[in-house]
Design an enzyme around this catalytic site. Sequence first.
Site, PDB file in Angstrom:
ATOM      1  N   GLU A 144       0.825  -1.225   0.000  1.00 41.67           N
ATOM      2  CA  GLU A 144       0.000   0.000   0.000  1.00 41.67           C
ATOM      3  C   GLU A 144       0.854   1.268   0.000  1.00 41.67           C
ATOM      4  OE1 GLU A 144      -2.790  -0.427   3.252  1.00 41.67           O
ATOM      5  OE2 GLU A 144      -3.288  -2.480   2.683  1.00 41.67           O
ATOM      6  N   ASN A 148       2.025  -5.130  -3.078  1.00 39.64           N
ATOM      7  CA  ASN A 148       0.674  -5.562  -2.724  1.00 39.64           C
ATOM      8  C   ASN A 148      -0.164  -4.334  -2.373  1.00 39.64           C
ATOM      9  OD1 ASN A 148      -1.260  -7.705  -1.894  1.00 39.64           O
ATOM     10  ND2 ASN A 148      -0.982  -6.851   0.173  1.00 39.64           N
ATOM     11  N   HIS A 208     -10.276  -6.558  -1.739  1.00 45.43           N
ATOM     12  CA  HIS A 208     -11.305  -6.415  -0.695  1.00 45.43           C
ATOM     13  C   HIS A 208     -12.516  -5.785  -1.380  1.00 45.43           C
ATOM     14  CE1 HIS A 208      -8.868  -7.571   2.727  1.00 45.43           C
ATOM     15  NE2 HIS A 208      -7.908  -6.760   2.338  1.00 45.43           N
ATOM     16  N   GLU A 229      -6.006 -11.021  -0.725  1.00 43.38           N
ATOM     17  CA  GLU A 229      -6.810 -10.743   0.471  1.00 43.38           C
ATOM     18  C   GLU A 229      -8.311 -10.683   0.161  1.00 43.38           C
ATOM     19  OE1 GLU A 229      -5.356  -7.366   2.653  1.00 43.38           O
ATOM     20  OE2 GLU A 229      -3.269  -7.806   2.234  1.00 43.38           O
ATOM     21  N   ASP A 269     -12.067 -10.724   0.057  1.00 40.46           N
ATOM     22  CA  ASP A 269     -13.311 -10.971   0.774  1.00 40.46           C
ATOM     23  C   ASP A 269     -14.374 -10.094   0.097  1.00 40.46           C
ATOM     24  OD1 ASP A 269     -11.896  -9.453   3.785  1.00 40.46           O
ATOM     25  OD2 ASP A 269     -12.472  -8.483   1.914  1.00 40.46           O
TER      26      ASP A 269
HETATM   27  O1  G3I Z   1      -3.196  -0.682  17.792  1.00 38.05           O
HETATM   28  C1  G3I Z   1      -4.514  -0.369  18.249  1.00 38.05           C
HETATM   29  C2  G3I Z   1      -4.538  -0.318  19.765  1.00 38.05           C
HETATM   30  O2  G3I Z   1      -3.708   0.758  20.205  1.00 38.05           O
HETATM   31  C3  G3I Z   1      -5.980  -0.105  20.219  1.00 38.05           C
HETATM   32  O3  G3I Z   1      -6.007  -0.131  21.641  1.00 38.05           O
HETATM   33  C4  G3I Z   1      -6.854  -1.213  19.653  1.00 38.05           C
HETATM   34  C5  G3I Z   1      -8.291  -1.072  20.065  1.00 38.05           C
HETATM   35  O4  G3I Z   1      -8.855  -0.008  19.323  1.00 38.05           O
HETATM   36  O5  G3I Z   1      -6.789  -1.205  18.211  1.00 38.05           O
HETATM   37  C6  G3I Z   1      -5.472  -1.438  17.745  1.00 38.05           C
HETATM   38  O6  G3I Z   1      -5.491  -1.355  16.333  1.00 38.05           O
HETATM   39  C7  G3I Z   1      -5.868  -2.580  15.694  1.00 38.05           C
HETATM   40  C8  G3I Z   1      -4.916  -2.797  14.520  1.00 38.05           C
HETATM   41  O7  G3I Z   1      -5.319  -3.960  13.778  1.00 38.05           O
HETATM   42  C9  G3I Z   1      -3.499  -2.918  15.002  1.00 38.05           C
HETATM   43  O8  G3I Z   1      -3.223  -4.206  15.481  1.00 38.05           O
HETATM   44  C10 G3I Z   1      -7.289  -2.421  15.184  1.00 38.05           C
HETATM   45  O9  G3I Z   1      -8.182  -2.404  16.290  1.00 38.05           O
HETATM   46  C11 G3I Z   1      -7.632  -3.591  14.287  1.00 38.05           C
HETATM   47  O10 G3I Z   1      -8.898  -3.429  13.711  1.00 38.05           O
HETATM   48  C12 G3I Z   1      -6.582  -3.758  13.179  1.00 38.05           C
HETATM   49  O11 G3I Z   1      -6.956  -4.843  12.394  1.00 38.05           O
HETATM   50  C13 G3I Z   1      -6.082  -5.361  11.392  1.00 38.05           C
HETATM   51  C14 G3I Z   1      -5.874  -4.338  10.240  1.00 38.05           C
HETATM   52  O12 G3I Z   1      -5.215  -4.988   9.144  1.00 38.05           O
HETATM   53  C15 G3I Z   1      -5.018  -3.167  10.608  1.00 38.05           C
HETATM   54  O13 G3I Z   1      -4.977  -2.292   9.489  1.00 38.05           O
HETATM   55  C16 G3I Z   1      -6.823  -6.574  10.887  1.00 38.05           C
HETATM   56  O14 G3I Z   1      -6.788  -7.587  11.901  1.00 38.05           O
HETATM   57  C17 G3I Z   1      -6.212  -7.120   9.602  1.00 38.05           C
HETATM   58  O15 G3I Z   1      -7.090  -8.111   9.033  1.00 38.05           O
HETATM   59  C18 G3I Z   1      -6.020  -6.023   8.576  1.00 38.05           C
HETATM   60  O16 G3I Z   1      -5.379  -6.555   7.449  1.00 38.05           O
HETATM   61  C19 G3I Z   1      -5.036  -5.614   6.413  1.00 38.05           C
HETATM   62  C20 G3I Z   1      -3.812  -6.151   5.701  1.00 38.05           C
HETATM   63  O17 G3I Z   1      -2.772  -6.360   6.622  1.00 38.05           O
HETATM   64  C21 G3I Z   1      -3.406  -5.207   4.579  1.00 38.05           C
HETATM   65  N1  G3I Z   1      -4.529  -5.008   3.645  1.00 38.05           N
HETATM   66  C22 G3I Z   1      -5.745  -4.509   4.299  1.00 38.05           C
HETATM   67  C23 G3I Z   1      -6.180  -5.480   5.390  1.00 38.05           C
HETATM   68  C24 G3I Z   1      -7.467  -5.014   6.000  1.00 38.05           C
HETATM   69  O18 G3I Z   1      -7.275  -3.783   6.653  1.00 38.05           O
END
Ligand code: G3I
Length: 368
Positions: free
Chosen positions: A173, A216, A252, A281, A283
């Site tokens: 990205e 990607n 997506h 990815e 869905d």
């Molecule tokens: O880091 C914060 C934390 O400080 C906070 O307390 C917590 C509660 O709000 O959230 C945390 O952030 C989380 C983040 O992952 C970091 O781990 C988010 O809630 C959470 O929704 C997020 O989800 C992941 C997301 O990437 C992050 O962008 C998903 O599990 C994951 O499936 C998703 O995957 C990405 C690919 O890597 C790249 N392409 C897009 C795809 C979907 O966004």
Amino acid sequence: MQPIRLVTALLTAVALVVPLSATASAAPPTADQHGKTLRQAAPKKFRIGSAVAGGGHHETMPYPDPFSADRPYRDRLAAEFSSVSPENQMKWEYIHPERDRYDFAAADAIVRFAQRNHQVVRGHTLLWHSQNPAWLEQGEFTADELRAILRDHVRTVVGRYQGRIQQWDVANEIFTETGELRTTDNIWLRELGPGIIADVFRWTHQADPHAELFFNDYGVESVNAKSDAYLALIQQLRAQGVPVHGFSAQAHLSTRYGFPADLEPNLKRFSALGLETAITELDVRMDLPDGGVPTAEQLTQQADYYRRTLTACLNVRGCDSFTIWGFTDKYSWVPVFFEGEGAATVMWEDFSRKPAYYALRSTLADRR
Ligand code: G3I
């Protein structure tokens, strides 16, 4: 039979016979496909993959880590897929939580699982603007220090899994919707300039000459400013001898929008450069009716999008890797990110299969 399973069974049965169009009906499983899994139905050498649930949004949900705690989930992951992608477990904030500390436990477990189950692994990801740890994003570093941090990270992480990662999402990205480099929110591009892109591909290739190295991104399924920007950048890098091997579309998708009908010709532009391509990815989310259960028509449209994405990949030379971003609604990131949308994967929460699953399986089986 529990109510949800009864609804599920009815919806799946109805959706299989309610075609969206002559070419879009989700073909019911034929006798010879009954019981076959996706990886059993797939053509030889074609990798059908799934993200491995863990980290990220899962940490905000009321269940334990899926991969380590949910045995039926892990059994389905092994049975259905020949490729796995750590959803969050190889991202900087998980694998490199402190400047002088790496945490490989979760990633190691996934790589071991893949080896045990004769699956390949897609490494995700090395250079990105998101899910970087605070010590990196908020640290005070000179450009030389930051460059050394990235180089050491790549050498350490990629080197650790040398020979065990089939494809790396080296740069994830890096362009905006208008095809501009993310020089604001991507720390590497902002602080080190666009030249760091070639460096990170070279460092990755040095650390693992076996891995195929990819760009990607999402929103690049069609021919547009973003995918055009990748085409131009990759041509430029390869002319300089930079080891870029592939370009992948995350895919997506949402039934709220039309299907990216030019996905196949778009991927063929990259294939024509001699590149591998991949879907990484997929869905297909949908606006859920009140009560949260999709209609038969929605399930048919979803199956149609899954089928058409897979068909596009199968029709492109060098698109031999097709990954869905999780296979069960039980663990999908979509409802967490997109309020009111959901049901984006190919299985319900109880792992019963949706029309989209059968659409993938029949499309794969038709190519064997
Ligand atoms: O880091 C914060 C934390 O400080 C906070 O307390 C917590 C509660 O709000 O959230 C945390 O952030 C989380 C983040 O992952 C970091 O781990 C988010 O809630 C959470 O929704 C997020 O989800 C992941 C997301 O990437 C992050 O962008 C998903 O599990 C994951 O499936 C998703 O995957 C990405 C690919 O890597 C790249 N392409 C897009 C795809 C979907 O966004």
